[in-house]
Design an enzyme around this catalytic site. Structure first.
Site, PDB file in Angstrom:
ATOM      1  N   HIS A  69      24.026  33.447  26.065  1.00  0.00           N
ATOM      2  CA  HIS A  69      23.890  33.913  24.675  1.00  0.00           C
ATOM      3  C   HIS A  69      24.995  33.417  23.754  1.00  0.00           C
ATOM      4  O   HIS A  69      24.910  33.586  22.547  1.00  0.00           O
ATOM      5  CB  HIS A  69      23.880  35.446  24.633  1.00  0.00           C
ATOM      6  CG  HIS A  69      25.240  36.047  24.838  1.00  0.00           C
ATOM      7  ND1 HIS A  69      25.806  36.195  26.081  1.00  0.00           N
ATOM      8  CD2 HIS A  69      26.155  36.519  23.962  1.00  0.00           C
ATOM      9  CE1 HIS A  69      27.004  36.726  25.955  1.00  0.00           C
ATOM     10  NE2 HIS A  69      27.249  36.929  24.680  1.00  0.00           N
TER      11      HIS A  69
HETATM   12  C1  UD1 Z   1      28.232  39.636  20.177  1.00  0.00           C
HETATM   13  C2  UD1 Z   1      29.727  39.316  20.296  1.00  0.00           C
HETATM   14  C3  UD1 Z   1      29.983  38.690  21.639  1.00  0.00           C
HETATM   15  C4  UD1 Z   1      29.447  39.540  22.773  1.00  0.00           C
HETATM   16  C5  UD1 Z   1      27.985  39.873  22.522  1.00  0.00           C
HETATM   17  C6  UD1 Z   1      27.486  40.837  23.565  1.00  0.00           C
HETATM   18  C7  UD1 Z   1      30.779  38.738  18.149  1.00  0.00           C
HETATM   19  C8  UD1 Z   1      31.355  37.642  17.348  1.00  0.00           C
HETATM   20  N1  UD1 Z   1      30.149  38.368  19.286  1.00  0.00           N
HETATM   21  O1  UD1 Z   1      27.539  38.392  20.270  1.00  0.00           O
HETATM   22  O2  UD1 Z   1      31.388  38.563  21.803  1.00  0.00           O
HETATM   23  O3  UD1 Z   1      29.567  38.828  23.990  1.00  0.00           O
HETATM   24  O4  UD1 Z   1      27.851  40.493  21.229  1.00  0.00           O
HETATM   25  O5  UD1 Z   1      26.096  40.860  23.617  1.00  0.00           O
HETATM   26  O6  UD1 Z   1      30.907  39.890  17.778  1.00  0.00           O
HETATM   27  N2  UD1 Z   1      20.279  40.055  17.311  1.00  0.00           N
HETATM   28  C9  UD1 Z   1      19.078  40.719  17.382  1.00  0.00           C
HETATM   29  N3  UD1 Z   1      19.089  42.051  17.733  1.00  0.00           N
HETATM   30  C10 UD1 Z   1      20.236  42.729  17.998  1.00  0.00           C
HETATM   31  C11 UD1 Z   1      21.456  42.032  17.926  1.00  0.00           C
HETATM   32  C12 UD1 Z   1      21.453  40.695  17.576  1.00  0.00           C
HETATM   33  O7  UD1 Z   1      18.024  40.159  17.149  1.00  0.00           O
HETATM   34  O8  UD1 Z   1      20.184  43.930  18.322  1.00  0.00           O
HETATM   35  C13 UD1 Z   1      20.264  38.608  16.977  1.00  0.00           C
HETATM   36  C14 UD1 Z   1      20.463  38.316  15.506  1.00  0.00           C
HETATM   37  O9  UD1 Z   1      19.734  37.184  15.176  1.00  0.00           O
HETATM   38  C15 UD1 Z   1      21.933  37.989  15.413  1.00  0.00           C
HETATM   39  C16 UD1 Z   1      22.182  37.283  16.765  1.00  0.00           C
HETATM   40  O10 UD1 Z   1      21.333  37.968  17.684  1.00  0.00           O
HETATM   41  O11 UD1 Z   1      22.256  37.190  14.319  1.00  0.00           O
HETATM   42  C17 UD1 Z   1      23.605  37.357  17.243  1.00  0.00           C
HETATM   43  O12 UD1 Z   1      24.066  38.703  17.255  1.00  0.00           O
HETATM   44  P1  UD1 Z   1      25.639  39.025  17.023  1.00  0.00           P
HETATM   45  O13 UD1 Z   1      25.854  40.481  17.143  1.00  0.00           O
HETATM   46  O14 UD1 Z   1      26.119  38.364  15.787  1.00  0.00           O
HETATM   47  O15 UD1 Z   1      26.347  38.271  18.178  1.00  0.00           O
HETATM   48  P2  UD1 Z   1      26.055  38.234  19.742  1.00  0.00           P
HETATM   49  O16 UD1 Z   1      25.640  36.872  20.092  1.00  0.00           O
HETATM   50  O17 UD1 Z   1      25.209  39.354  20.201  1.00  0.00           O
END
Ligand code: UD1
Length: 378
Positions: A217
């Site tokens: 991820h």
């Molecule tokens: C975040 C953390 C990462 C951690 C991970 C655990 C940061 C910078 N990164 O990464 O360190 O390892 O969480 O899982 O804080 N999205 C959904 N549904 C959700 C959440 C996210 O669809 O419930 C999608 C969205 O398109 C979003 C993307 O996933 O933009 C990334 O989510 P984000 O929370 O920004 O970062 P993670 O990759 O989850």
């Protein structure tokens, strides 16, 4: 009563915080009152709600519903909402976990208004500041009054950055730094799921056939559709090469890339030896990490959870914060290219070693944290 505000936002933080919430309920309910704040960084039920239910901890008292966004926009929204809340409620301490945008937002909001910050998983370093998580870690540590490190290496990282080791009462200028063990190890000991010979995960039967557990991820591995589809093609070849079934619980970010590769590049991975699953619950993932022949991941948490059960990992990153696992042979770092991944997988499949005893504490990191906060702030 010591009034603690715990801030979580991403899936692994909910899991880590459960260890302390449970410990407060069991042992410290007469002296600590905890309020759980969810920033809303993760919002899908499979990324958030299911963990409260299955870990048996109450849902957050407040959800700031910040949602997804660019780093700056997301962190700024959290910062504004958290500052408002901290000013209104003035907790004695703000407890934060790990290295996400939620972590750094809570650290900055609290430190700037003179509320002590306690950082669990302090001192971890990948030494690669291109990772957003590395910036989050360093900034959060330097805004903290309590730096609860999970390993001796994490303490040494902080000493190198100028943190003093002392026995005085902790203040922001004289912070408390120590290795108190790893709350994830507390959890793993407690929730080691029952071992059964045949098991269903999300209606997929995991039988006698050896399998690999795969999760990817990280931003660096999901830059664009081409990168993701190339990586999956490599994984499909590795599944065939190793004879292992690959179980892949897919993070929403990776799923959206996979869907795009279907639309834009007309690539699907049906009949490829890869079985796609929704993001797994904590007990399922612990079970799968324990019973897998090997784990292939870019997750910091999962490589360690696998190691708790002596399951080796191929970590698809140029570095890891958990360097002791590399030393023990439980983690082998790999790039994304097929020859390198194949060599790493072949090597890890043969791995026979064990996690060195005690490197992540004794399973009572959560209790130690509660006691230390009471001693210094109570
Ligand atoms: C975040 C953390 C990462 C951690 C991970 C655990 C940061 C910078 N990164 O990464 O360190 O390892 O969480 O899982 O804080 N999205 C959904 N549904 C959700 C959440 C996210 O669809 O419930 C999608 C969205 O398109 C979003 C993307 O996933 O933009 C990334 O989510 P984000 O929370 O920004 O970062 P993670 O990759 O989850």
């Amino acid at each position: 009563m010591l009034k603690i505000f715990t801030v979580v936002g991403a899936r692994p933080q909910i899991i880590k915080s459960a260890a302390i919430t449970r410990r407060i309920a069991e042992t410290f309910s007469h002296s600590i009152v905890e309020t759980l704040i969810h920033t809303g960084q993760h919002y899908d039920a499979a990324m958030s709600d299911q963990f409260f239910t299955e870990l048996g901890v109450p849902p957050p008292a407040k959800n700031l519903a910040v949602g997804s966004g660019s780093h700056g926009a997301q962190t700024a929204k959290m910062l504004t909402a958290l500052e408002e809340l901290f000013l209104a409620e003035r907790p004695d301490c703000v407890l934060i976990y790990g290295d996400t945008n939620s972590t750094v937002a809570a650290a900055l909001a609290a430190a700037k208004i003179d509320i002590p910050v306690a950082h669990v998983e302090a001192g971890m370093r990948s030494f690669d500041k291109r990772m957003p998580e590395e910036t989050n870690r360093v900034l959060s540590d330097h805004a903290s009054t309590f730096l609860f490190c999970p390993t001796d290496i994490a303490v040494a990282n902080l000493v190198r950055e100028g943190f003093p080791i002392h026995s005085e009462r902790a203040t922001i200028n004289m912070p408390f730094v120590a290795n108190i063990g790893d709350v994830m190890f507390d959890n793993a000991l407690r929730y080691t799921a029952e071992d059964q010979k045949i098991r269903m995960i999300q209606e997929v039967e995991i039988g006698e056939k050896p399998f690999a557990l795969v999760t990817l991820h990280r931003a660096a591995n999901t830059v664009d559709v081409k990168m993701v589809s190339d990586l999956f093609e490599t994984l499909a070849k590795l599944s065939e090469h190793s004879g292992l079934e690959f179980f892949f619980p897919v993070h929403p970010r990776t799923l959206s890339m996979l869907n795009k590769s279907k639309e834009e590049l007309n690539i699907t991975f049906e009949n490829s030896g890869l079985t796609f699953l929704k993001p797994m619950g904590y007990r399922d993932i612990i079970w799968a990490a324990r019973n897998a022949k090997v784990v292939i991941t870019d997750s910091g948490g999962l490589q360690k959870e696998a190691a708790f059960f002596n399951t080796p990992s191929v970590v698809v990153r140029p570095e890891t914060e958990w360097v002791e696992l590399v030393e023990a042979g439980l983690v082998l770092l790999s790039g994304r290219e097929l020859p390198e991944m194949r060599a790493a997988l072949d090597c890890q499949i043969k791995f026979q070693g064990y996690l060195p005893q005690g490197i992540y504490g004794n399973g009572n990191a959560a209790g130690a944290i509660c006691e230390l906060l009471l001693t210094h702030l109570g």
